[in-house]
Structure formats: C-alpha cells, structure tokens
Design an enzyme around this catalytic site. Structure first.
Site, PDB file in Angstrom:
ATOM      1  CD  GLU A 141      -1.763   2.356   1.383  1.00  0.00           C
ATOM      2  OE1 GLU A 141      -1.344   3.048   0.433  1.00  0.00           O
ATOM      3  OE2 GLU A 141      -1.909   2.782   2.527  1.00  0.00           O
ATOM      4  CD  GLU A 150       2.201   7.873   0.794  1.00  0.00           C
ATOM      5  OE1 GLU A 150       2.430   6.636   0.789  1.00  0.00           O
ATOM      6  OE2 GLU A 150       1.405   8.416   1.582  1.00  0.00           O
TER       7      GLU A 150
END
Length: 685
Positions: A141, A150
C-alpha cells in the site's frame, strides 16, 4: 538524557527552547503516522484480504510456490493476511523503525513468527543478503490521494528490477486515474483573489496584473470532494480515464513522465475552472476486486449504498481519510460558449505529481508544470485564500470599517496579508500603517498599494516603526497570522496590543475588541476514527498497535487538533456553550473557567468541536461578530454546517463513554505564557 528543540509559541510569538525526552520525536512520528484511519477502512481491508486469498489460491492451483514481499508493512496486517492465506514464505520490510518493532510484536502475538521482517527501505534490500530469493507476489500500500505522491513509481520499478520474478503478480495489480472538468464559484475562492468592493459595490481594491496573470499553484488541493455542496458546482464533462498504471509491469516499467490530451464536449456553456480528480485500483489480476476513491456521484457502487436520516447520500459510500479526492485548478479558466463545444483537457504527470490544463485547440506539445508568480499562493494556504474572498465575512468587517472610518482616521493594521486593512485607505482614512512581519506578505501587499496608488499606506517590518502612537485612532486586525494553526493561535493580536498599550491614547478604537471560544459536543460519523483504537482487524489482534499509538499520543499530541470540519459530517448533541471570553483591552489577565454542557441528544459523544467568534465592536448584535465556527444556526440532532474557509479545533475523548449525559470542562488561559489548556470529561447518567 533530554534534548532541546526550539518552539515558537503562536500566542506570544516567542521562540523558546523546549526540553524533550530523547524519545519525543519518536512519539510524534508514531502518533501522527496515519496508520489508524487506514485500518478503520473496512472496504480496503476486506478487499485486500479477498485479493490476497484469491491470488495465492490461484497461484498454488497452477503449481507455483508463493513467495510474498510486503513493502511498507506498517502493522504487518497484509503480511499476516498472506501467511494465513497459505503463502509459502512472507517477507515484510518497514523502514520506520518504531513501526517495524511494533509489527514484530504484533506478528508474534498473532502467531505469525514465520514472517521475515526486514528493517530497511525496499530500495536497500539485496537478494542473497536480505532475501533468499526473489518474490513472485508483491503486496503493498504505497499510494496517496494523488496516487503517485509517495514515490510509488520508483518503488515499483525498483522492486521489479531487483526483488521480483519476471512473472510476479502485484496486489494491487493496476490503477486508473480519472478527471472531470467542472466549475464552482465556491471552490474558485480557494485559488484566486477577487476585487474588493465597499457595501455599495464600489471598488476599494483592484487586483494587480501580476495576480490576474498568475497561473496559480499546480499542486493538488486534497479534500473530501463528496462533502462539497452539489449546488455549488457544475460538471462540464463526464469523468474520463486519463492514465493507467500497471503495477505488474508485464509489458514495460512504469513511465516516470507522460502526457495525454483528452477531447471533451462541454455539457453546458460556462467557465471551466478546475478538474476533479480521483483513482481506483484493481486489487487482483483479473480486475474482479475493485476499490474506488470516486466521490459519491461518480462512485461505481453508488446504487448499492442507501442513504438515510442517519447517513446522508454523500456519506453512503465507504469513508476513508488517507485516500481522498482532489481539485486541480486550471491555470487560466477556459470560457465555453456553447453546449457540446469541443475542448481539450491536457493531462500530465511526472514521478510524483500531476497537473492539468484546458484549451479550445489541441495542444501540439507537452505543457510544463505551472507555478505561482504572484506570491499569493506561495504564502497563503488554500483555506486562507478562500477566507480572503468570503463575502459574508468581508461584509461584516467592511460594515464596521465604513461606519467608523473618517477623513481623520489613522489606522494601525496588525496581521499577515490583511487586505481589509488596505481597504481602509479607499474608505477615506487619513493614514494607514500595516505591520506585517512576513517579507513575502509585505511584497504582495505592496503590489496592491502600487497598483491602486494608495499613497497614504506604509508597510512596517517591525512594530517599532510605528510613527506616532498617540495619533492612532484605530487598531485593526482580522486577525490572521501565518503561523496560526488553531483559531485561538491568532490571539497573538493581544500580545501585540500589550506591546503598544502604554503608548496609545485613551480613545483608540481596537477591533476586534474581544474573542469568545465556544465548545460543541458532537457525534461525528467518521472523523473520530483517526484517533480511535483499531482492536481487531479482519481477525488479527492489533491491540499492541493501539497501545503504542496511545502511549505516544499521550506524550506528543495536543488535546485539541485542527480539522476542516465541513469535510467531516457530525451531529450536534447540544447547543454550543461559550467557555472563554477574552477582552483584548485587558489581554494580560489570566482566566480560569469551568462548567458543564448537558447533552440534549443521547448519542455517543465522540468529539468536542471548538472555535472562536471575534467581536468587532462592543455590541451583542450578530453583525458585530465574525465566527470561525458554524455557518448556520445549530439544530440539536442535525448535521452542523461549518465555515469552509478555516480549520476548527476538535478534541477526541480518550475513552468511549456510551450514553454520556454531560460534558464537564475546564479551561485555563495564561496569556503572558501563551498557554491555553483544555480539559473535557464525559459523564454518564
């Protein structure tokens, strides 16, 4: 051993050295890591688990051993799912050491000691050193609201090159990004500056050309798009898929930079100002298990979820706070004259971000990412830009300023980016001095001064530069200071007044003259989950994680945190109660108050909302107040409508109290120390 860090107190404006235990930074990171709300996302958990079970079963049915790599394991939940689903081996990596150590304990407590835990970034792992073999199933994730913010592209590319077999499967398998072109007079207020007019509609401040020519900030504006009032926007297109990311990379690595031009037909005439954005993921190879982050009107499962009195339509789809939606503002709004007029949406991404443009003609080449050239977007958060444009709020201030300003008025304005203070020049004041300690903010104000030829306005870098205190007739503030986070952080206005008090004439008018803090017991639908214990998640005991987070929160998290409450529906359980009144003429007075709020509605109180009402002049008329709280009168048992251009404070009770009948509260205010402490206790019948 202790360490010292320099901390700026927002109320006193003083930077002081704060003594912290050696593990203070650790506790801050743990308490604010954001794992909790992900673990409360039941749809995410269930679909990840279903995809893991299905994929492992399929691979083993094909005669394969299953060797799992879990990148960024967090609590270890996905690794434990894979082990329980029958994986032959599971390797988990986690670079955040406090979380990795907690994961090791959680795995042991759940009988998952067979999981190999590597305390490194995935990009530091070496086959033959850290891992015995390449993995053929990656579970991870690594996504955020923007999908790639990210570093997912680089992490996946590295994993396929260095850590995975050529035929490896991934969970999730792929992602798709969606865009929908829209206009919204409300949302536009978060991105630009409107000209300022007096109550008769006459222009007070014209907007300098540098602001009109600025393309704004390309960065996403992440928010709960489902909470944007549907009457506040119009859609110019259907939602369209703009990019797909194949995490399994069976054809080629993920490209770090792409652009795509999408032809669209306008559904109505108007000005295309913004792009609504979200994504979905296929958690399995066959695209049978899909998780969508779409707003409610575009959600593929919207017909499966039923709205009711207890849950509005906008909240009928699963809630999550770690993956929201976003608005991207088009650099120059595109005017569309006719229904079905063709226009082109230009979509771009690099390794970490996306940006958009819209044009009537198909662009021949890629468009560079735009940036702010006017200072407005550099120094002001979206909420502040919206606040500057808020009509009712500005009208309250201008009503006071128009009534009190004369040709003899001499103003001292305190605060950052205070355009209302500038407007006093246009209202006929003899002189205006503006103390603004921020250099970029002064530069922005100066552009307005020059463009509007305001010859009686001086900008001050230091408060000591005030020319003649005795001649000042007015001291004015909104107040707003860049370093403020919670509404009462702007009590720094009172600190500045103390520095001026002894040199002011007796008749100097001070506005705001007072401030009031209100408290409102709430039953939030979902917001409380960001601080609520997880307990059991898909059959796995995460109580050790709860204990770790609570211990860190007790040491490093304030009892009240800032949240934009308009994004998080909740019902009022009582009428709001004033818990503190601060008189700025006597700001140095210490205050201690206590009381009790009786809960009229007997439901679970899972939060206390707090805000400030600023009193502009001595009157109890509603026109004398500017509130940072509810935008409409409170109805007990009904959902509260909040000011959308400021963050309120919220306190989350540490323990769950069913059928609480009252909230007992205490508040201590020590202005000279900049201390404002709250205590709330829920009491049952």
């Amino acid at each position: 051993m202790s360490s010292f860090s320099q901390v700026r107190n927002p109320i006193t404006g003083q930077a002081t050295w704060q003594e912290n235990a050696d593990d203070y930074d650790y506790h801050q990171e743990v308490a604010n890591a954001g794992f909790g709300d992900m673990l409360h996302d039941w749809e995410r958990n269930q679909k990840y688990y279903a995809a893991i079970k299905k994929t492992i079963k399929r691979m083993q049915a094909d005669g394969q051993e299953v060797h799992v790599l879990d990148i960024g394991t967090g609590t270890g939940i996905l690794s434990m799912m894979a082990l329980k689903a029958g994986a032959d081996s599971v390797t988990a990596c986690e670079a955040f050491l406090p979380m990795a150590n907690c994961a090791a304990k959680i795995m042991s407590a759940n009988g998952a000691d067979k999981i190999q835990l590597i305390r490194k970034r995935s990009t530091e792992i070496q086959i033959g050193v850290d891992m015995a073999r390449r993995a053929n199933l990656l579970v991870a994730e690594l996504l955020d609201t923007e999908l790639i913010g990210e570093g997912a592209i680089g992490i996946y590319n590295h994993a396929h090159q260095e850590l995975l077999t050529k035929d490896a499967l991934c969970i999730p398998a792929r992602a798709r990004c969606y865009a929908q072109v829209a206009t919204s007079s409300l949302a536009k207020q978060w991105n630009g500056f409107k000209l300022m007019a007096n109550l008769d509609g006459e222009t007070l401040l014209r907007v300098p050309s540098q602001l009109n020519e600025c393309k704004g900030d390309a960065a996403l504006h992440d928010l709960q798009l489902s909470q944007l009032p549907t009457e506040s926007f119009h859609l110019f297109s259907k939602s369209v898929e703009i990019f797909e990311f194949d995490f399994q990379q069976h054809l080629e690595p993920i490209q770090k930079q792409r652009n795509k031009v999408v032809p669209l037909q306008a559904s109505q005439p108007g000005s295309a100002d913004m792009v609504f954005y979200w994504w979905d993921i296929d958690l399995d190879h066959e695209s049978e298990i899909v998780l969508s982050c779409a707003p409610f009107w575009a959600h593929p499962d919207k017909d499966k979820h039923v709205a009711g009195e207890d849950k509005p339509l906008a909240n009928s789809i699963p809630w999550r706070d770690h993956w929201m939606q976003a608005i991207y503002y088009i650099p120059k709004p595109l005017h569309l004259s006719n229904t079905k007029e063709t226009f082109y949406l230009s979509c771009h991404h690099d390794e970490y971000s996306l940006w958009f443009d819209a044009q009537l003609k198909e662009p021949a080449e890629s468009i560079e990412r735009h940036h702010c050239t006017c200072d407005l977007h550099l120094i002001n958060p979206r909420s502040r830009i919206g606040q500057l444009n808020q009509s009712l709020r500005n009208k309250r201030y201008l009503n006071y300023l128009e009534e009190t300003t004369t040709k003899d008025s001499q103003f001292l304005v305190l605060g950052n980016s205070c355009f209302l203070g500038l407007a006093t020049s246009g209202l006929g004041a003899a002189s205006v001095e503006i103390y603004d300690s921020n250099s970029l903010s002064r530069r922005l104000l100066d552009s307005f001064i020059k463009f509007n030829k305001l010859e009686n306005v001086r900008l001050l870098e230091k408060l000591e530069e005030v020319q003649d205190h005795s001649k000042l007739t007015h001291i004015f503030a909104e107040p707003y200071f860049i370093n403020s986070i919670l509404p009462w952080d702007n009590f720094y206005f009172g600190t500045l007044l103390l520095r001026l008090k002894d040199r002011l004439s007796e008749g100097t008018q001070i506005s705001p003259c007072a401030a009031r803090i209100f408290a409102l017991p709430m039953e939030f639908l979902d917001l409380h989950k960001i601080r609520a214990p997880v307990g059991n998640c898909e059959g796995f005991d995460l109580s050790l994680f709860d204990e770790m987070v609570k211990a860190s929160a007790d040491k490093a998290v304030s009892s009240v945190e800032a949240q934009p409450l308009w994004e998080y529906p909740g019902r009022a359980l009582a009428q709001p109660q004033e818990i503190l009144r601060v008189d700025f003429a006597n700001f140095n007075q210490e205050l201690h108050q206590q009381g009790c709020i009786e809960l009229v509605r007997s439901k679970e109180c899972n939060g206390i909302a707090l805000w400030v009402d600023w009193q502009l002049y001595p009157s109890e008329s509603p026109k004398a107040f500017v509130s940072s709280g509810p935008s409409q009168p409170i109805e007990i048992g009904k959902f509260v409508k909040w000011d959308m251009f400021v963050r309120q404070g919220v306190h989350f009770p540490q323990s769950r109290t069913i059928n609480a009948s009252r909230v007992e509260w205490q508040i201590d205010f020590k202005p000279l120390l900049g201390e404002l402490n709250f205590q709330f206790d829920l009491k049952s019948i």
